[in-house]
Design a protein around this motif. Structure first.
Motif, PDB file in Angstrom:
ATOM      1  N   LEU A   1       0.830  -1.204   0.000  1.00  0.00           N
ATOM      2  CA  LEU A   1       0.000   0.000   0.000  1.00  0.00           C
ATOM      3  C   LEU A   1       0.870   1.262   0.000  1.00  0.00           C
ATOM      4  O   LEU A   1       0.600   2.214  -0.740  1.00  0.00           O
ATOM      5  CB  LEU A   1      -0.917  -0.017   1.226  1.00  0.00           C
ATOM      6  N   ARG A   2       1.916   1.262   0.811  1.00  0.00           N
ATOM      7  CA  ARG A   2       2.825   2.413   0.866  1.00  0.00           C
ATOM      8  C   ARG A   2       3.516   2.600  -0.485  1.00  0.00           C
ATOM      9  O   ARG A   2       3.645   3.727  -0.970  1.00  0.00           O
ATOM     10  CB  ARG A   2       3.845   2.210   1.983  1.00  0.00           C
TER      11      ARG A   2
ATOM     12  N   PHE B   1      -6.791   3.597  -3.506  1.00  0.00           N
ATOM     13  CA  PHE B   1      -6.059   3.600  -2.239  1.00  0.00           C
ATOM     14  C   PHE B   1      -6.948   3.354  -1.022  1.00  0.00           C
ATOM     15  O   PHE B   1      -6.632   2.511  -0.176  1.00  0.00           O
ATOM     16  CB  PHE B   1      -5.309   4.930  -2.080  1.00  0.00           C
ATOM     17  N   ASP B   2      -8.035   4.088  -0.919  1.00  0.00           N
ATOM     18  CA  ASP B   2      -8.892   3.959   0.260  1.00  0.00           C
ATOM     19  C   ASP B   2      -9.480   2.556   0.435  1.00  0.00           C
ATOM     20  O   ASP B   2      -9.495   2.043   1.559  1.00  0.00           O
ATOM     21  CB  ASP B   2     -10.001   5.006   0.240  1.00  0.00           C
TER      22      ASP B   2
ATOM     23  N   ALA C   1      -6.686   0.430   1.802  1.00  0.00           N
ATOM     24  CA  ALA C   1      -6.386   0.795   3.191  1.00  0.00           C
ATOM     25  C   ALA C   1      -7.476   0.282   4.130  1.00  0.00           C
ATOM     26  O   ALA C   1      -7.189  -0.214   5.228  1.00  0.00           O
ATOM     27  CB  ALA C   1      -6.239   2.310   3.315  1.00  0.00           C
ATOM     28  N   GLU C   2      -8.710   0.376   3.703  1.00  0.00           N
ATOM     29  CA  GLU C   2      -9.830  -0.123   4.510  1.00  0.00           C
ATOM     30  C   GLU C   2      -9.742  -1.632   4.688  1.00  0.00           C
ATOM     31  O   GLU C   2      -9.950  -2.158   5.785  1.00  0.00           O
ATOM     32  CB  GLU C   2     -11.159   0.260   3.861  1.00  0.00           C
ATOM     33  N   ALA C   3      -9.415  -2.335   3.611  1.00  0.00           N
ATOM     34  CA  ALA C   3      -9.273  -3.793   3.698  1.00  0.00           C
ATOM     35  C   ALA C   3      -8.151  -4.182   4.651  1.00  0.00           C
ATOM     36  O   ALA C   3      -8.290  -5.107   5.450  1.00  0.00           O
ATOM     37  CB  ALA C   3      -9.020  -4.369   2.302  1.00  0.00           C
ATOM     38  N   LEU C   4      -7.055  -3.449   4.585  1.00  0.00           N
ATOM     39  CA  LEU C   4      -5.943  -3.721   5.496  1.00  0.00           C
ATOM     40  C   LEU C   4      -6.322  -3.437   6.937  1.00  0.00           C
ATOM     41  O   LEU C   4      -6.012  -4.223   7.838  1.00  0.00           O
ATOM     42  CB  LEU C   4      -4.705  -2.895   5.083  1.00  0.00           C
TER      43      LEU C   4
END
Length: 111
Positions: free
Chosen positions: A26-27, A96-97, A100-103
């Motif tokens: 993600l980063r 991205f969102d 990030a939400e899944a993570l």
């Protein structure tokens, strides 16, 4: 002062997330999007500044009426800023969102 032993770093969920492959992916995805776009915008901005300093005759050239290249390029700076903002917001909403939400869900929800 408390005599309790400090929490081990291994037990910290934030450290676990930072060390995960998903977070690194993600980063990397974020940096691959943001850094080139930032570099491109800064190059465009500094081009405008350099033209303003070193190409005054060009920047003062009238396109029509009292509208000069300098004014036009200056206004395009604002247009570029808004376009980049909209482009980033659409990318973040679409790519991205959700990742990030899944993570966050995988690592135990929001904090």
């Amino acid at each position: 002062m408390s005599n309790e032993a400090p929490e081990r770093v291994d037990d910290d969920p934030n450290v676990a997330m930072q060390n995960s492959a998903e977070f690194n992916e993600l980063r990397t995805k974020f940096r691959k999007f943001v850094f080139p776009l930032t570099a491109l915008f800064l190059a465009w901005y500094f081009l405008f500044v350099l033209l303003s300093v070193f190409a005054k005759d060009f920047m003062g050239t009238r396109l029509f009426g009292n509208i000069t290249w300098g004014l036009t390029l200056g206004l395009l700076q604002f247009v570029t800023t808004f376009a980049i903002t909209m482009y980033y917001a659409r990318w973040a909403d679409r790519v991205f969102d959700p990742a990030a939400e899944a993570l966050a869900q995988k690592m135990g929800g929001h904090q």
